[in-house]
Design a protein around this motif. Structure first.
Motif, PDB file in Angstrom:
ATOM      1  N   LYS A 114      -5.556  -1.058  -7.268  1.00 15.74           N
ATOM      2  CA  LYS A 114      -5.320  -0.668  -5.880  1.00 15.74           C
ATOM      3  C   LYS A 114      -3.843  -0.399  -5.686  1.00 15.74           C
ATOM      4  N   ALA A 115      -3.552   0.556  -4.833  1.00 12.62           N
ATOM      5  CA  ALA A 115      -2.164   0.897  -4.521  1.00 12.62           C
ATOM      6  C   ALA A 115      -1.707   0.122  -3.304  1.00 12.62           C
ATOM      7  N   SER A 116      -0.471  -0.346  -3.352  1.00 14.28           N
ATOM      8  CA  SER A 116       0.111  -1.099  -2.233  1.00 14.28           C
ATOM      9  C   SER A 116       1.259  -0.300  -1.625  1.00 14.28           C
ATOM     10  N   TRP A 117       1.205  -0.132  -0.315  1.00 12.18           N
ATOM     11  CA  TRP A 117       2.270   0.540   0.434  1.00 12.18           C
ATOM     12  C   TRP A 117       2.801  -0.416   1.497  1.00 12.18           C
ATOM     13  N   LEU A 118       3.961  -0.050   2.037  1.00 14.95           N
ATOM     14  CA  LEU A 118       4.573  -0.832   3.111  1.00 14.95           C
ATOM     15  C   LEU A 118       5.098   0.102   4.189  1.00 14.95           C
ATOM     16  N   LEU A 119       4.891  -0.274   5.432  1.00 16.62           N
ATOM     17  CA  LEU A 119       5.460   0.447   6.571  1.00 16.62           C
ATOM     18  C   LEU A 119       5.876  -0.585   7.614  1.00 16.62           C
ATOM     19  N   GLN A 145      -6.288  -5.955   4.285  1.00 14.17           N
ATOM     20  CA  GLN A 145      -5.942  -6.627   3.050  1.00 14.17           C
ATOM     21  C   GLN A 145      -4.992  -5.717   2.277  1.00 14.17           C
ATOM     22  N   ASP A 146      -4.232  -6.299   1.411  1.00 14.16           N
ATOM     23  CA  ASP A 146      -3.180  -5.553   0.726  1.00 14.16           C
ATOM     24  C   ASP A 146      -3.773  -4.638  -0.337  1.00 14.16           C
ATOM     25  N   GLY A 147      -3.672  -3.318  -0.128  1.00 14.10           N
ATOM     26  CA  GLY A 147      -4.067  -2.371  -1.157  1.00 14.10           C
ATOM     27  C   GLY A 147      -5.301  -1.565  -0.818  1.00 14.10           C
ATOM     28  N   PHE A 148      -5.361  -0.367  -1.409  1.00 11.43           N
ATOM     29  CA  PHE A 148      -6.517   0.518  -1.240  1.00 11.43           C
ATOM     30  C   PHE A 148      -6.787   1.210  -2.575  1.00 11.43           C
ATOM     31  N   PRO A 149      -8.035   1.637  -2.824  1.00 15.44           N
ATOM     32  CA  PRO A 149      -8.403   2.189  -4.136  1.00 15.44           C
ATOM     33  C   PRO A 149      -7.651   3.475  -4.459  1.00 15.44           C
TER      34      PRO A 149
END
Length: 646
Positions: A114-119, A145-149
């Protein structure tokens, strides 16, 4: 009056260290990419390890040592987002995948990365839009939750999520209506086939899917419903982007919408740290059960003190002529009870190391309960634990040297050296071996040489000198007095039938300190080994720690009293081992958790898991064993100081 005057001038601030920030219309919003991780491999990778679009200049944000140790790298991204500006179909870049890129994508999709981004310091949650039976109504499922496929698999075909529909939830500033605060951040990844003639996000189907005027309902999934498996992220009426096209171009696109929310900025982490009513009841039930155990043990200890020991002391002291041959039980060993144990130097080193870990654990929990170590402060928890452990070296050296001098030791520098290198040496050795396996996987979780150098500087430059300083101060103190005179010749210890049963009961008693933490431990394990979850229930954890302290103390006192009643004065190691054996139960539990809840598919992942669980179990044993020893030491000094000494 002065107090009231001062109250009027009090200003508050947000403890976690992330001050609220408001954005005007058109203000640029910085979206940062974090990492790629998976609960199946425990191997984090830099976001740009995959062949994603990059900005002209990739710059890493400032990191603390906790982020470095956990591979939590934050970097800039090419996404251009401004407050309030909706984007329907923006081209990010076009990439040409070679076969090596395709293999890497497939491997990560298979392993559920899963990829994790921050804003605005919020992690990107995952949103799915599903059609209900009524085609005019859509349901948006949001996973905070932290992350998306990054993609999905359909049979033998692999599809990449090359479009990201970014959802930013905003709340108006109460003081300035022209400014907004970000209170939510979601990403709906989609796989859309883009061709030079037509972009998938420009089709009526996509626009209807994301920007249609149909009514929609948002369903928020809780952290208990953990993301697992492959999630098809596609629109049924549109073709998806297949990966098995070496040499072909893949165009990455994105869209941005803003949704007004009633959630206030101070409550924006509530969705990420959501706890269901059932989950809360389980936590409180565990606390109640643990306190019930404590009350039971406290009753037993009180019974021993008030009825048995008090009666024994009164009877013993009322006798004018004490016949040594007529004595029995714990009074019979008064001349040997404070005889130094075998390997006394090693024992003092272990107790000193336990004091260092206990001091670190208590201060960390206090800071976490106050709010300084929330998930909003990335890497703060690991950093705080490391720094506090280093500065607790003075207490470790002081305790170790005081105990070593009590045993009659003379070589305090050698004892200080052992205290400074015993537990940190074990940790560094295991960490170094684990890091070699991570380095072999090309993971961003591998700690670079500069960070290893920082750890060594903290160890040799701060911790070791503090241990020696504490040892020097402790060794100069007067020796702890013995309540009873030690006989020159040790009393022979009779072999009494049933000794094996007593030893087995002592080991079984170690299950009680483990049992009082068992339920809370399951939540801690989930947050450690399932990367989409955040642990935040430090209040419950602190209560469990209080119960752990009381349980460890009382279990050690009870079992030591039984041993003394059998006229066995070798209580030093037993007082530590009874409660300290709970570390064995923790390590055995890690095996059960590994077999039932984890699906590791790489040998390096297994090494990472058992390496860190071994260190956790050793630290747990040091905490419980040291608490048990000190409680028993105080107990024994009290009972033997109240009897007449001939």
């Amino acid at each position: 009056m002065w107090i009231l005057f001062l109250i009027l001038h009090v200003h508050s601030y947000f403890l976690p260290g992330v001050a609220p920030k408001s954005y005007e219309q058109g203000h640029k919003l910085n979206l940062y990419v974090n990492k790629l991780d998976s609960s199946k491999t425990q191997l984090p990778f830099d976001y740009y390890y995959l062949h994603y679009c990059k900005p002209h200049h990739v710059s890493a944000q400032s990191e603390n040592i906790g982020q470095t140790l956990t591979g939590d790298t934050i970097e800039t991204s090419p996404y251009q987002i401004s407050m309030g500006q909706v984007k329907r179909c923006e081209v990010l870049c076009t990439q040409t995948n070679r076969r090596s890129h395709i293999r890497t994508f497939k491997w990560m999709i298979d392993n559920e990365y899963k990829a994790s981004w921050l804003l605005d310091n919020l992690p990107a949650g995952f949103r799915q839009t599903t059609n209900s039976n009524d085609q005019r109504t859509k349901t948006k499922i949001s996973y905070y939750q932290d992350g998306f496929p990054i993609g999905f698999r359909d049979g033998r075909d692999f599809f990449i999520n090359n479009h990201h529909h970014i959802v930013i939830k905003i709340h108006p500033n109460s003081k300035d209506e022209d400014k907004w605060k970000i209170v939510g951040f979601l990403v709906e990844p989609l796989s859309l086939l883009n061709t030079p003639e037509k972009l998938g996000c420009n089709t009526p189907e996509f626009l209807s899917h994301e920007f249609g005027e149909a009514k929609w309902n948002e369903t928020i999934m809780t952290p208990d419903e953990r993301l697992s498996g492959s999630f098809p992220t596609r629109i049924s009426t549109l073709p998806a982007q297949n990966l098995d096209l070496p040499g072909s171009n893949i165009t990455y696109t994105y869209s941005v919408i803003f949704e007004e929310s009633d959630v206030k900025w101070a409550d924006r982490w509530d969705y990420y740290l959501y706890m269901t009513g059932e989950s809360g009841e389980v936590h409180w039930l565990s606390i109640v059960n643990s306190f019930a155990m404590v009350l039971f043990l406290t009753g037993m200890v009180a019974h021993i003190f008030r009825r048995i020991i008090k009666k024994d002391i009164s009877t013993y002291n009322e006798k004018d002529d004490i016949d040594p041959e007529g004595e029995s039980g714990w009074k019979q060993v008064k001349g040997d009870i404070f005889r130094p144990p075998v390997y006394g130097s090693i024992f003092s080193i272990i107790i000193g190391s336990g004091v260092q870990v206990i001091g670190m654990a208590i201060l960390t929990l206090l800071f976490a309960c106050i709010g300084f170590l929330t998930p909003a402060n990335r890497g703060a928890l690991v950093t705080a634990m490391l720094i506090l452990y280093v500065f607790m070296g003075a207490g470790a050296g002081y305790t170790s040297s005081r105990l070593y001098k009590f045993f009659g030791g003379d070589f305090w520098k050698r004892n200080a050296f052992g205290t400074a290198f015993f537990f940190p040496g074990i940790c560094f050795l295991v960490f170094f071996i684990v890091n070699l396996f991570i380095l072999g996987e090309e993971s961003s979780g591998a700690v670079p040489f500069t960070s290893l150098l920082e750890l060594l500087i903290l160890w040799f430059g701060i911790s070791v000198p503090l241990v020696f300083l504490g040892s020097a101060i402790g060794f100069r103190k007067n020796r702890i007095d013995h309540p009873c005179k030690i006989n020159k010749i040790p009393k022979p210890i009779e072999i009494i039938p049933g000794s094996f049963k007593i030893n087995a009961i002592c080991v079984m008693a170690g299950s009680l300190p483990f049992g009082c933490m068992f339920i809370e431990l399951s939540y801690v394990m989930k947050s450690l080994w399932h990367h989409t979850l955040f642990y935040y229930l430090f209040g419950f954890l602190f209560l469990c720690f209080v119960v752990l302290v009381i349980t460890s103390a009382e279990v050690s006192i009870l079992m030591t009293y039984i041993i003394l009643c059998r006229e066995d004065y070798r209580w030093w190691w037993a007082s530590f081992g009874v409660a300290g054996s709970s570390g064995i139960y923790l390590f055995l539990y890690s095996f059960i958790y590994f077999m039932t809840d984890l699906t590791f598919n790489r040998f390096s992942s297994v090494i990472i898991y058992f390496g860190y669980m071994f260190l956790t179990s050793v630290a747990y044993a040091l905490i419980t064993g040291t608490i048990g020893f000190f409680a028993t030491f105080i107990f024994i000094r009290n009972i033997y100081s109240n009897i007449k000494v001939s």
